[in-house]
Scaffold this active site. Sequence first.
Site, PDB file in Angstrom:
ATOM      1  N   HIS A 122      -0.071   9.245   9.901  1.00 14.31           N
ATOM      2  CA  HIS A 122      -0.284  10.964  10.165  1.00 14.31           C
ATOM      3  C   HIS A 122      -0.380  11.891   9.232  1.00 14.31           C
ATOM      4  O   HIS A 122      -0.474  12.519   9.631  1.00 14.31           O
ATOM      5  CB  HIS A 122       1.881  11.120   9.667  1.00 14.31           C
ATOM      6  CG  HIS A 122       2.512  11.811   9.345  1.00 14.31           C
ATOM      7  ND1 HIS A 122       2.831  12.207   9.850  1.00 14.31           N
ATOM      8  CD2 HIS A 122       2.419  12.119   8.657  1.00 14.31           C
ATOM      9  CE1 HIS A 122       4.168  13.631   9.899  1.00 14.31           C
ATOM     10  NE2 HIS A 122       3.413  13.467   8.508  1.00 14.31           N
ATOM     11  N   GLU A 123      -0.733  11.222   8.076  1.00 16.75           N
ATOM     12  CA  GLU A 123      -1.578  12.699   6.401  1.00 16.75           C
ATOM     13  C   GLU A 123      -3.260  12.978   7.543  1.00 16.75           C
ATOM     14  O   GLU A 123      -3.599  13.939   7.770  1.00 16.75           O
ATOM     15  CB  GLU A 123      -1.912  11.959   5.863  1.00 16.75           C
ATOM     16  CG  GLU A 123      -0.559  11.378   5.194  1.00 16.75           C
ATOM     17  CD  GLU A 123       0.525  12.650   4.656  1.00 16.75           C
ATOM     18  OE1 GLU A 123      -0.404  13.410   5.075  1.00 16.75           O
ATOM     19  OE2 GLU A 123       2.131  12.446   4.380  1.00 16.75           O
ATOM     20  N   HIS A 177      -2.866  15.317   9.950  1.00 20.23           N
ATOM     21  CA  HIS A 177      -2.908  16.988   9.100  1.00 20.23           C
ATOM     22  C   HIS A 177      -4.519  17.316   9.300  1.00 20.23           C
ATOM     23  O   HIS A 177      -4.552  17.741   9.245  1.00 20.23           O
ATOM     24  CB  HIS A 177      -1.751  16.498   7.597  1.00 20.23           C
ATOM     25  CG  HIS A 177      -0.434  16.494   8.217  1.00 20.23           C
ATOM     26  ND1 HIS A 177       0.484  17.609   8.845  1.00 20.23           N
ATOM     27  CD2 HIS A 177       0.525  15.404   7.747  1.00 20.23           C
ATOM     28  CE1 HIS A 177       1.637  17.599   8.852  1.00 20.23           C
ATOM     29  NE2 HIS A 177       1.527  16.322   8.219  1.00 20.23           N
ATOM     30  N   HIS A 231       3.590  19.234  11.586  1.00 16.04           N
ATOM     31  CA  HIS A 231       4.669  18.322  12.551  1.00 16.04           C
ATOM     32  C   HIS A 231       5.150  18.961  13.131  1.00 16.04           C
ATOM     33  O   HIS A 231       5.165  20.130  13.827  1.00 16.04           O
ATOM     34  CB  HIS A 231       6.274  18.684  11.352  1.00 16.04           C
ATOM     35  CG  HIS A 231       5.249  17.967  10.168  1.00 16.04           C
ATOM     36  ND1 HIS A 231       5.893  18.172   8.286  1.00 16.04           N
ATOM     37  CD2 HIS A 231       4.961  17.030   9.376  1.00 16.04           C
ATOM     38  CE1 HIS A 231       5.471  17.923   7.838  1.00 16.04           C
ATOM     39  NE2 HIS A 231       4.834  16.409   8.667  1.00 16.04           N
TER      40      HIS A 231
END
Length: 390
Positions: A185-186, A189, A195
């Site tokens: 997930h990171e 980014h 998101h």
Amino acid sequence: MKLNKFLVAAVAVGTLWSCQKEDVSEEFTNPDETSGKMVVRNFRGNDLLMEDLGDLGYRLSDYIIPKDATAEKGAKVRTVEDPPMITTAGQKLAHAQVKLWPNNTVIYVISSNVSERIRKVIFSSMEEWSTKTNVRFKERTNENYYVTFGNSGSFGNSGYANLGMNGNRGIIKVGSRVDNNVMIHEIGHCLGFIHEQNRSDRDKDITVHWDKISSRNQDQYYVDKTSTPLTDKVDYNSTMMYNSSTFANSRSATMTRNDTGERIKGFGFHLTAQDIEGTNKAYPSKTNPTNPTTPTTPPTTDICSGVEKWVRKSYKIGSKVTYQGFLFERTFSGWVNQGKCGTPVKEDICAGVAAYSANKQYKNGDKVTYKGDLYLAKNNRWTLQGKCGQ
């Protein structure tokens, strides 16, 4: 001669639903635990409460926004329907676009405070991205832009990261119990992805129950009016999607699906099909996707030949227009100026070169394309010649 035998020195290359727990509150730092000053800044058309981290930028939930990508409260910003921007000396946009990684490659450094367990999570999460998308990872040598993986000091399965490439100030910091679901997930980014529940077309697929969200965290559910969706619909299990318990003020759901009324499970341990599709639109391959063995003859006219003028309508990723004498291409991060009309088209260095095949024997002097790069067989090893498209 096998290509993979020689790629180790030349190329450094860098998953989400199983065992997902219902409550992911520890995956995002509670704003009450932050140490910086809380301020309201305008980000892509929304006035949002953020933590001021000084030169690092402003932190919103688990991602850090560069300083020059925000503006004062109430600022007017350009939308995706606005015409391309012709920049001149001294001219500055209110909001900079999120910066993508050049050549589809994330340059990284791993801090000495990272444990061996976290290192394994980093590399396995990189592999999830690099084996399923066009994104690659390369350990820094002398590059002046890179992201540093480090330990945040937290003991949980948590993390935060810069949004997109941020020069040499990019960071991905994680807790000591971080697992692949949060690390993947990171990295998303870091690649420039917001998101999933913030995408501009969110409301047609999701109902947000504002009274069920902690009042301090309602800004986490903003709609990014300037974002360009990379897929046709919201992906409920995307690596970038919250679940229905994130920042909840009770056991009730913060979000529900419009089609079924059910809670949203959010991200897990693998990239979804839509994650892969969207990433490859933001970071497209430079090789000829239809027939890499067929020579592509470049046009002899200028770069704007055959391209229509910009009109006010929605454009898909990859669309090209001419505007005030320049060629623009629509990318994930906005309109990108490709050059002045009248500029001759450059020939692709990979034009006419076949893709590498593991079932073929090669000799010195042979050329192949592999993952968007051109390689030359020389002295019984493969030598990188450059990126396709150059």
